[in-house]
Design a protein around this motif. Structure first.
Motif, PDB file in Angstrom:
ATOM      1  N   UNK A  39     -34.268  31.539  69.702  1.00 18.34           N
ATOM      2  CA  UNK A  39     -33.341  32.279  68.695  1.00 18.34           C
ATOM      3  C   UNK A  39     -33.143  33.807  69.380  1.00 18.34           C
ATOM      4  N   UNK A  40     -33.747  34.202  70.454  1.00 21.20           N
ATOM      5  CA  UNK A  40     -33.257  35.136  71.099  1.00 21.20           C
ATOM      6  C   UNK A  40     -33.587  36.486  70.143  1.00 21.20           C
ATOM      7  N   UNK A  41     -34.784  36.200  69.468  1.00 21.87           N
ATOM      8  CA  UNK A  41     -34.949  37.350  68.409  1.00 21.87           C
ATOM      9  C   UNK A  41     -33.887  38.023  67.538  1.00 21.87           C
ATOM     10  N   UNK A  42     -33.129  37.134  67.023  1.00 21.59           N
ATOM     11  CA  UNK A  42     -32.200  37.528  66.171  1.00 21.59           C
ATOM     12  C   UNK A  42     -32.728  38.136  65.059  1.00 21.59           C
ATOM     13  N   UNK A  43     -32.051  39.225  64.356  1.00 18.48           N
ATOM     14  CA  UNK A  43     -32.560  39.967  63.235  1.00 18.48           C
ATOM     15  C   UNK A  43     -32.427  38.995  62.002  1.00 18.48           C
ATOM     16  N   UNK A  44     -33.544  38.581  61.409  1.00 14.27           N
ATOM     17  CA  UNK A  44     -33.267  37.996  60.169  1.00 14.27           C
ATOM     18  C   UNK A  44     -33.850  38.657  58.907  1.00 14.27           C
ATOM     19  N   UNK A  45     -33.199  38.842  57.810  1.00 18.14           N
ATOM     20  CA  UNK A  45     -33.202  39.512  56.695  1.00 18.14           C
ATOM     21  C   UNK A  45     -33.533  38.587  55.548  1.00 18.14           C
TER      22      UNK A  45
ATOM     23  N   UNK B 117     -37.776  40.785  61.528  1.00 14.68           N
ATOM     24  CA  UNK B 117     -37.965  40.505  60.364  1.00 14.68           C
ATOM     25  C   UNK B 117     -37.744  41.550  59.284  1.00 14.68           C
ATOM     26  N   UNK B 118     -36.741  41.342  58.095  1.00 17.50           N
ATOM     27  CA  UNK B 118     -36.959  42.477  57.035  1.00 17.50           C
ATOM     28  C   UNK B 118     -36.776  41.715  55.694  1.00 17.50           C
ATOM     29  N   UNK B 119     -37.311  42.530  54.759  1.00 24.01           N
ATOM     30  CA  UNK B 119     -37.408  41.704  53.477  1.00 24.01           C
ATOM     31  C   UNK B 119     -36.954  42.833  52.560  1.00 24.01           C
ATOM     32  N   UNK B 120     -35.954  42.582  51.501  1.00 27.32           N
ATOM     33  CA  UNK B 120     -35.808  43.376  50.417  1.00 27.32           C
ATOM     34  C   UNK B 120     -36.371  42.975  49.200  1.00 27.32           C
TER      35      UNK B 120
ATOM     36  N   UNK C  23     -28.671  46.011  50.581  1.00 23.05           N
ATOM     37  CA  UNK C  23     -27.329  46.397  51.103  1.00 23.05           C
ATOM     38  C   UNK C  23     -27.869  46.618  52.544  1.00 23.05           C
ATOM     39  N   UNK C  24     -28.923  47.673  52.864  1.00 20.85           N
ATOM     40  CA  UNK C  24     -29.594  47.960  53.660  1.00 20.85           C
ATOM     41  C   UNK C  24     -29.941  46.675  54.996  1.00 20.85           C
ATOM     42  N   UNK C  25     -30.502  45.796  54.316  1.00 21.18           N
ATOM     43  CA  UNK C  25     -30.902  44.376  54.970  1.00 21.18           C
ATOM     44  C   UNK C  25     -29.479  43.778  55.393  1.00 21.18           C
ATOM     45  N   UNK C  26     -28.517  43.780  54.574  1.00 27.75           N
ATOM     46  CA  UNK C  26     -27.377  43.060  54.735  1.00 27.75           C
ATOM     47  C   UNK C  26     -26.583  43.645  55.867  1.00 27.75           C
ATOM     48  N   UNK C  27     -26.529  44.784  55.959  1.00 24.15           N
ATOM     49  CA  UNK C  27     -25.898  45.457  57.170  1.00 24.15           C
ATOM     50  C   UNK C  27     -26.312  45.629  58.540  1.00 24.15           C
ATOM     51  N   UNK C  28     -27.404  44.937  58.577  1.00 23.61           N
ATOM     52  CA  UNK C  28     -28.343  44.918  59.886  1.00 23.61           C
ATOM     53  C   UNK C  28     -28.725  43.860  60.458  1.00 23.61           C
ATOM     54  N   UNK C  29     -28.307  42.746  59.768  1.00 23.38           N
ATOM     55  CA  UNK C  29     -29.187  41.401  60.230  1.00 23.38           C
ATOM     56  C   UNK C  29     -28.033  40.367  60.942  1.00 23.38           C
TER      57      UNK C  29
END
Length: 266
Positions: free
Chosen positions: A1-7, A32-35, A59-65
């Motif tokens: 997955x080439x270290x895609x950012x997953x939120x 990885x990030x979780x709201x 919104x912070x998650x959605x804007x950066x994943x």
């Protein structure tokens, strides 16, 4: 997955299971990030998922994943999506929804349209990384995005792609609801064991391990289920008697399954 950012939007049990599975497979926690709005649940997540970014701000998650996993309750999903529409339209991440019963077209409309969307129907064994998930991708989803969705859900078990969104309903009936049917059968077998003289602990242990062993045989064989049944069902034996007395009745041609209590005399 080439270290895609997953939120993840929502930090409930399924998010915990998927994130744990990804970390267990070597995925870097910083990707990885979780709201999650509830402080107590964030503390739980932080203890189990060290290094994963946690926030209260969707919104912070959605804007950066690169991939946004929608893991909220279905009844609040519309409102959550509408609040995220601007951030999502700017970033255009792959959208993966595990919300039962919500159509991809509705999610796309709530988020502003034109998005790659994968609907997923996982099941409860995913909490143990032994799940069975059905996936459907809309026409905007690329092969790379399909692969990303597969790898995310493979972290918690097997994945099966279906050809139409309507097929997700069939997935729900089979693997989504299916664990309850197996729990019922295990309970029936365990209670019958007690009626036949075994203690409750022994009956449950035998019933559970029988289910585990039978599932492993089914997974590893090339034979049909009818052939496996025939191996156990000796002519004139107790298995044949129980089946004939409708412990499990399979009607043809639809093969709907009906369960009834096993007679103790079987």
């Amino acid at each position: 997955m080439d270290n895609k950012i997953i939120g993840f939007i929502g930090g409930g049990n399924m998010t915990l299971a998927i994130a744990s599975g990804l970390l267990g497979s070597g995925y870097p926690p910083e990707s990885l990030c979780i709201a999650e709005p509830h402080a107590e649940q964030r503390e739980r997540l932080a203890a189990i998922l060290p290094g994963v970014d946690l926030t209260t701000d969707n919104a912070v998650i959605a804007a950066n994943v690169d991939c946004l996993v929608l893991a909220t309750k279905p009844q609040v999903l519309a409102g959550v999506c509408r609040e995220l529409a601007c951030a999502v339209q700017e970033r255009k991440p792959l959208i993966v929804s595990i919300a039962a019963g919500i159509r991809g077209a509705d999610i796309d409309a709530w988020l502003g349209g034109g998005l790659s969307i994968v609907r997923v129907m996982p099941n409860q064994p995913a909490l143990l990384q032994r799940g069975a998930s059905g996936l459907f991708a809309n026409e905007l989803t690329s092969n790379d995005e399909r692969e990303l969705a597969s790898e995310i859900l493979t972290a918690v078990g097997e994945v099966v792609w279906v050809k139409s969104e309507a097929d997700i309903d069939a997935v729900t009936a089979v693997s989504g609801s299916g664990p309850a049917y197996f729990f019922l059968l295990i309970d029936m077998l365990a209670k019958t064991a007690v009626e036949l003289g075994l203690d409750q602990e022994a009956g449950l242990q035998l019933a559970v391990q029988t289910a585990v062993g039978a599932a492993q045989m089914a997974a590893q064989t090339e034979d049909s289920m009818d052939a496996l049944i025939a191996r156990v069902r000796s002519p004139g034996g107790t298995t044949a008697a129980a089946l004939d007395l409708s412990l499990i009745h399979i009607s043809e041609p639809t093969r709907h399954i009906c369960l009834s209590r096993m007679p103790s005399s079987a």
